[in-house]
Design a protein around this motif. Structure first.
Motif, mmCIF file in Angstrom:
data_model
loop_
_atom_site.group_PDB
_atom_site.id
_atom_site.type_symbol
_atom_site.label_atom_id
_atom_site.label_comp_id
_atom_site.label_asym_id
_atom_site.label_seq_id
_atom_site.Cartn_x
_atom_site.Cartn_y
_atom_site.Cartn_z
ATOM 1 N N LEU A 74 20.486 -8.870 35.064
ATOM 2 C CA LEU A 74 20.094 -7.540 34.611
ATOM 3 C C LEU A 74 20.046 -7.520 33.095
ATOM 4 C CD1 LEU A 74 22.357 -5.364 36.954
ATOM 5 C CD2 LEU A 74 20.001 -6.113 37.354
ATOM 6 N N GLY A 75 18.901 -7.163 32.552
ATOM 7 C CA GLY A 75 18.742 -7.108 31.111
ATOM 8 C C GLY A 75 18.496 -5.688 30.639
ATOM 9 N N TRP A 76 19.140 -5.334 29.532
ATOM 10 C CA TRP A 76 18.917 -4.024 28.926
ATOM 11 C C TRP A 76 18.582 -4.250 27.466
ATOM 12 C CZ3 TRP A 76 22.092 -1.228 25.286
ATOM 13 C CH2 TRP A 76 21.629 0.074 25.044
ATOM 14 N N HIS A 119 24.671 -8.441 36.482
ATOM 15 C CA HIS A 119 24.047 -9.111 37.621
ATOM 16 C C HIS A 119 24.018 -8.182 38.831
ATOM 17 C CE1 HIS A 119 25.244 -12.473 35.020
ATOM 18 N NE2 HIS A 119 24.219 -13.110 35.547
ATOM 19 N N ALA A 120 23.086 -8.460 39.728
ATOM 20 C CA ALA A 120 22.950 -7.660 40.948
ATOM 21 C C ALA A 120 22.608 -8.570 42.119
ATOM 22 C CB ALA A 120 21.867 -6.601 40.776
ATOM 23 N N THR A 121 22.904 -8.115 43.328
ATOM 24 C CA THR A 121 22.553 -8.865 44.533
ATOM 25 C C THR A 121 21.936 -7.921 45.564
ATOM 26 O OG1 THR A 121 24.739 -8.553 45.552
ATOM 27 C CG2 THR A 121 24.421 -10.530 44.211
ATOM 28 N N LEU A 122 21.032 -8.461 46.354
ATOM 29 C CA LEU A 122 20.465 -7.779 47.510
ATOM 30 C C LEU A 122 20.728 -8.669 48.714
ATOM 31 C CD1 LEU A 122 16.994 -6.556 46.177
ATOM 32 C CD2 LEU A 122 18.794 -5.078 47.079
ATOM 33 N N GLN A 151 22.721 -4.435 51.904
ATOM 34 C CA GLN A 151 23.685 -4.090 50.856
ATOM 35 C C GLN A 151 23.156 -4.507 49.490
ATOM 36 O OE1 GLN A 151 27.575 -6.278 50.331
ATOM 37 N NE2 GLN A 151 28.429 -4.258 50.749
ATOM 38 N N MET A 152 23.407 -3.678 48.500
ATOM 39 C CA MET A 152 23.078 -4.011 47.120
ATOM 40 C C MET A 152 24.303 -3.783 46.250
ATOM 41 S SD MET A 152 20.282 -2.439 44.447
ATOM 42 C CE MET A 152 21.356 -1.125 43.884
ATOM 43 N N THR A 153 24.579 -4.721 45.350
ATOM 44 C CA THR A 153 25.670 -4.548 44.392
ATOM 45 C C THR A 153 25.124 -4.747 42.982
ATOM 46 O OG1 THR A 153 26.317 -6.881 44.450
ATOM 47 C CG2 THR A 153 27.366 -5.412 46.038
ATOM 48 N N ALA A 154 25.715 -4.078 42.029
ATOM 49 C CA ALA A 154 25.337 -4.233 40.628
ATOM 50 C C ALA A 154 26.575 -4.076 39.762
ATOM 51 C CB ALA A 154 24.287 -3.205 40.231
ATOM 52 N N VAL A 160 16.942 5.570 28.571
ATOM 53 C CA VAL A 160 17.970 4.738 27.946
ATOM 54 C C VAL A 160 17.396 3.457 27.354
ATOM 55 C CG1 VAL A 160 19.821 5.633 29.393
ATOM 56 C CG2 VAL A 160 18.512 3.647 30.160
ATOM 57 N N GLY A 161 16.085 3.285 27.393
ATOM 58 C CA GLY A 161 15.458 2.103 26.820
ATOM 59 C C GLY A 161 14.823 1.217 27.870
ATOM 60 N N SER A 162 14.552 -0.034 27.496
ATOM 61 C CA SER A 162 13.894 -0.978 28.400
ATOM 62 C C SER A 162 14.924 -1.704 29.261
ATOM 63 C CB SER A 162 13.089 -1.995 27.596
ATOM 64 O OG SER A 162 12.097 -1.338 26.837
ATOM 65 N N PHE A 163 14.584 -1.849 30.539
ATOM 66 C CA PHE A 163 15.487 -2.470 31.506
ATOM 67 C C PHE A 163 14.690 -3.426 32.377
ATOM 68 C CE2 PHE A 163 16.884 -2.517 35.914
ATOM 69 C CZ PHE A 163 18.220 -2.905 35.800
ATOM 70 N N LYS A 164 15.293 -4.551 32.770
ATOM 71 C CA LYS A 164 14.616 -5.449 33.700
ATOM 72 C C LYS A 164 15.628 -6.201 34.552
ATOM 73 C CE LYS A 164 14.046 -9.374 30.494
ATOM 74 N NZ LYS A 164 13.036 -10.287 29.896
ATOM 75 N N ALA A 165 15.191 -6.547 35.761
ATOM 76 C CA ALA A 165 15.969 -7.361 36.675
ATOM 77 C C ALA A 165 15.118 -8.563 37.045
ATOM 78 C CB ALA A 165 16.353 -6.564 37.922
ATOM 79 N N GLU A 166 15.677 -9.769 36.859
ATOM 80 C CA GLU A 166 14.938 -10.999 37.122
ATOM 81 C C GLU A 166 15.653 -11.842 38.175
ATOM 82 O OE1 GLU A 166 12.831 -12.421 33.140
ATOM 83 O OE2 GLU A 166 14.979 -12.155 32.830
#
Length: 236
Positions: A24-26, A33-36, A53-56, A225-231
């Motif tokens: 997770l980038g901000w 980090h996150a999981t699906l 389930q999702m966790t972050a 809150v700005g730019s966000f990305k999940a890779e």
């Protein structure tokens, strides 16, 4: 009923045991980090149901700015045509919230309950309403191509709204050093709340693989809150 028609494994975009991990980038930092995960199937009123389930969570650096420890769980019909249950454990900064939602299809309502504070409400829902997590897997199960538009009702228990997502592009992209042939999806995020609530120009794009699995490999957004990305980092 929707669950009477159970897809074969060959037609599903995912299977039990799938686990996707994301960085997770901000702005310009790696914030967490996150999981699906597709959890083992469960029995629900005499039939098999899907469990997701999702966790972050933020890392130590981001914890000092805004600590996040979130977990979402969803139970849906086997073909992911509608939600059966949804829960959220939210730990964001000073916010603590434990939510459970029961989807009552006989009366077409979602029963929302907050364990902390005891807040309750009953929200009318539409046929085949999905919660925010199971909706992700429903989209993956659809046939996607440029121009495809998917519409349907979504509810987190507090409100029910129509959502729309469109496939607008296909190209090869590189994510964490790996190249993917991917579709670009643009969701309608109006009235989604949270960080999007006061962002009139909020934009989000989701890139998923162009094969039958439609794995989300990149999510990018520009919000208040700005730019966000999940890779995508790893997949099992």
């Amino acid at each position: 009923r929707a669950a009477d028609k159970v897809p074969s494994k060959e037609t599903m975009a995912f299977e039990v045991g799938e686990k996707l991990s994301y960085s997770l980038g901000w702005q310009f930092i790696v914030a967490g980090h996150a999981t699906l995960e597709v959890l083992p199937d469960e029995e629900w009123e005499g039939r098999i149901a899907r469990s997701f389930q999702m966790t972050a969570k933020t890392n130590k650096v981001a914890d000092k700015l805004f600590k996040v420890r979130d977990s979402l769980s969803s139970l849906a019909e086997y073909d992911v045509s509608r939600s059966l249950g949804y829960s959220k454990r939210q730990r964001e900064g000073d916010t603590k919230r434990d939510v459970s939602v029961d989807f009552d299809w006989e009366n077409l309502v979602a029963n929302y309950y907050e364990a902390i504070g005891g807040s309750q409400r009953t929200t009318p829902i539409l046929e085949n309403t999905l919660d925010p997590l199971s909706a992700f897997y429903f989209i993956r199960n659809q046939k996607l191509d440029i121009g495809t538009i998917i519409e349907g009702p979504m509810s987190d228990g507090k409100r029910c709204k129509m959502t729309r997502i469109e496939v607008v592009q296909r190209k090869k992209i590189k994510v964490n050093g790996t190249k993917y042939d991917a579709f670009k999806l643009i969701p309608d995020i109006q009235d989604i709340g949270g960080v999007f609530e006061k962002s009139k120009d909020a934009k989000m794009e989701i890139w998923c693989t162009a094969d039958h699995r439609h794995i989300p490999v990149l999510l990018k957004s520009k919000v208040i809150v700005g730019s966000f990305k999940a890779e995508l980092e790893t997949e099992i």
